[in-house]
Design a protein around this motif. Structure first.
Motif, mmCIF file in Angstrom:
data_model
loop_
_atom_site.group_PDB
_atom_site.id
_atom_site.type_symbol
_atom_site.label_atom_id
_atom_site.label_comp_id
_atom_site.label_asym_id
_atom_site.label_seq_id
_atom_site.Cartn_x
_atom_site.Cartn_y
_atom_site.Cartn_z
ATOM 1 N N UNK A 273 -14.404 33.875 -3.083
ATOM 2 C CA UNK A 273 -15.586 33.456 -3.949
ATOM 3 C C UNK A 273 -16.241 32.079 -3.499
ATOM 4 N N UNK A 274 -17.460 32.217 -3.538
ATOM 5 C CA UNK A 274 -18.290 30.995 -3.131
ATOM 6 C C UNK A 274 -18.974 30.422 -4.148
ATOM 7 N N UNK A 275 -20.058 29.587 -3.899
ATOM 8 C CA UNK A 275 -20.663 29.020 -5.068
ATOM 9 C C UNK A 275 -21.714 30.188 -5.834
ATOM 10 N N UNK A 276 -22.196 30.924 -4.851
ATOM 11 C CA UNK A 276 -23.264 31.754 -5.269
ATOM 12 C C UNK A 276 -22.958 33.229 -5.103
ATOM 13 N N UNK A 277 -21.825 33.552 -4.239
ATOM 14 C CA UNK A 277 -21.498 35.015 -4.010
ATOM 15 C C UNK A 277 -19.856 35.238 -4.269
ATOM 16 N N UNK A 278 -19.477 36.504 -4.222
ATOM 17 C CA UNK A 278 -18.378 37.094 -3.884
ATOM 18 C C UNK A 278 -18.328 37.863 -2.594
ATOM 19 N N UNK A 279 -17.355 37.694 -1.683
ATOM 20 C CA UNK A 279 -17.610 38.183 -0.515
ATOM 21 C C UNK A 279 -16.090 39.257 -0.303
ATOM 22 N N UNK A 280 -16.251 40.352 0.072
ATOM 23 C CA UNK A 280 -15.059 41.264 0.063
ATOM 24 C C UNK A 280 -15.229 41.514 2.011
ATOM 25 N N UNK A 281 -14.154 41.150 2.506
ATOM 26 C CA UNK A 281 -13.927 41.642 3.747
ATOM 27 C C UNK A 281 -12.974 42.741 3.794
ATOM 28 N N UNK A 282 -13.473 43.932 4.539
ATOM 29 C CA UNK A 282 -12.484 45.164 4.686
ATOM 30 C C UNK A 282 -12.403 45.207 6.249
ATOM 31 N N UNK A 283 -11.269 44.974 6.982
ATOM 32 C CA UNK A 283 -11.205 45.106 8.386
ATOM 33 C C UNK A 283 -10.071 46.137 8.878
ATOM 34 N N UNK A 284 -10.318 46.764 9.975
ATOM 35 C CA UNK A 284 -9.318 47.613 10.421
ATOM 36 C C UNK A 284 -8.682 47.277 12.025
ATOM 37 N N UNK A 343 -16.093 44.809 7.935
ATOM 38 C CA UNK A 343 -17.055 45.254 6.932
ATOM 39 C C UNK A 343 -17.181 43.867 5.806
ATOM 40 N N UNK A 344 -18.221 43.417 5.789
ATOM 41 C CA UNK A 344 -18.523 42.432 4.835
ATOM 42 C C UNK A 344 -19.294 43.000 3.727
ATOM 43 N N UNK A 345 -19.101 42.777 2.395
ATOM 44 C CA UNK A 345 -19.952 43.218 1.277
ATOM 45 C C UNK A 345 -20.034 42.042 0.521
ATOM 46 N N UNK A 346 -21.117 41.594 0.352
ATOM 47 C CA UNK A 346 -21.541 40.337 -0.246
ATOM 48 C C UNK A 346 -22.297 40.576 -1.722
ATOM 49 N N UNK A 347 -21.724 40.207 -2.903
ATOM 50 C CA UNK A 347 -22.314 40.291 -4.274
ATOM 51 C C UNK A 347 -22.683 39.054 -4.795
ATOM 52 N N UNK A 348 -24.023 39.210 -5.270
ATOM 53 C CA UNK A 348 -24.270 37.813 -6.110
ATOM 54 C C UNK A 348 -23.559 37.726 -7.483
ATOM 55 N N UNK A 349 -23.378 36.341 -7.599
ATOM 56 C CA UNK A 349 -22.777 36.101 -8.889
ATOM 57 C C UNK A 349 -23.640 36.270 -10.041
#
Length: 349
Positions: A273-284, A343-349
């Motif tokens: 969680x950052x100031x403006x976004x949620x970030x989800x990292x999915x790595x294999x 994979x990085x998925x970035x979602x706005x807060x």
């Protein structure tokens, strides 16, 4: 047929008559304005047009008429010719010729903008048509493969002397082909619905970390079969957005991570969680991708690993990107061959 030709000739004749009448009208208007201007100048100089000799009046009228004709031609050429070109090119576009383009070297800004916008429209329509044709070809191909396979297994199952072991194997493979057809149909319908959906459902507030765990649990048969372990860093985070759509995103990407991972490897999922976004990292730790493959993985029906085409239809990541575009999110990928993918998925807060 002859009646249609006669109507076409009549339209052309009528258009030519209107153009000639308009040209004559412009010529008369400009001619009258020029005469009035010349008369005004003569009066200002202290003379009178009536005192001019006959040959002088004749020359004056002739010069004014020539200048008026030149002005009329200039107006028609610079204004009506581009409009005529746009009309002809529009007809080509309507007939399916998207290669039609216009050129304009005049000084009328509005016409220059119209020509530029027309060329841009033609280019975009050509691109859409090409994508549509490719989409139809790909859909046809993707449907043909499992249908042909299914037809082959059903033909084999008609053999009454077939051993039970082989019969059961063919039935299993036939059901697998049916399942692949169902998945393909569902993904196509989801993509079509998303692409044509003007508005999304009302956003809901839920636990994003719990949703990621739900996806992992749902995919348990796949990762258990390959003895894959998960390394999770999922702090409690509350998110407001499209819950059902994002569930599809996590399912597709985690499923891909499992599919392209070797037996006994690890899949890592991290939530930040950052100031403006949620970030989800999915790595294999799977086979990874080349630069060329990374450029196309979000294209419809593109499958980076041809050896695993039987396991998918190339629509999963295209669906993820469409969902994230609709939800105001973004997706990024970094990868190296034989070194896994992130994979990085970035979602706005």
């Amino acid at each position: 047929m002859s009646r249609k030709i006669d109507k076409t000739k009549m339209r052309r004749y009528s258009k030519m008559v209107r153009k000639l009448m308009f040209s004559f009208l412009i010529t008369l208007i400009v001619f009258a304005l020029l005469l009035a201007l010349v008369g005004y100048i003569v009066v200002q100089l202290g003379g009178s047009v009536t005192h001019l000799p006959g040959i002088g009046i004749f020359i004056l009228f002739g010069l004014c008429f020539l200048m008026a004709s030149a002005a009329a031609y200039f107006i028609i050429w610079n204004f009506f010719k581009p409009l005529g070109d746009i009309s002809k090119a529009s007809k080509k576009i309507a007939e399916g010729d998207y290669s039609a383009r216009l050129e304009y070297g005049g000084d009328i800004a509005e016409l220059a903008d119209a020509v530029e916008n027309f060329n841009y429209m033609a280019q975009e329509l050509g691109s859409v048509e090409m994508i549509r044709n490719d989409f139809i070809a790909n859909v046809s191909h993707e449907f043909r493969t499992p249908l042909s396979t299914l037809s082959g297994y059903l033909t084999l199952l008609q053999d009454s002397s077939l051993p039970d072991e082989e019969r059961n194997e063919y039935i299993r493979k036939a059901f697998f082909s049916i399942e692949k057809l169902n998945d393909l149909t569902d993904n196509i319908l989801r993509l079509s619905k998303l692409e044509n959906q003007a508005s999304l459902d009302e956003p809901v507030t839920y636990r994003l970390d719990e949703q990621l765990r739900e996806c992992i649990v749902m995919l348990e048969p796949k990762w258990s079969a390959k003895n894959i372990e998960f390394e999770l860093d999922l702090p409690e985070q509350t998110y407001t957005g499209q819950r059902s759509l994002l569930f599809q995103v996590w399912t597709n990407i985690i499923s891909n991570a499992i599919k392209f991972s070797e037996n006994g490897s690890t899949v890592t999922i991290k939530l930040e969680s950052t100031e403006h976004h949620y970030k989800v990292y999915i790595s294999d730790e799977g086979i990874g991708m080349t630069e060329e493959q990374m450029r196309h993985i979000f294209d419809k029906f593109y499958q980076a690993d041809g050896s695993r085409q039987s396991q998918g239809n190339g629509l999963g990541l295209a669906l993820c990107k469409e969902i994230l575009d609709k939800c105001g999110g973004k997706i990024f990928v970094t990868s190296r061959q034989n070194a896994g993918s992130i994979f990085l998925i970035q979602l706005k807060k």
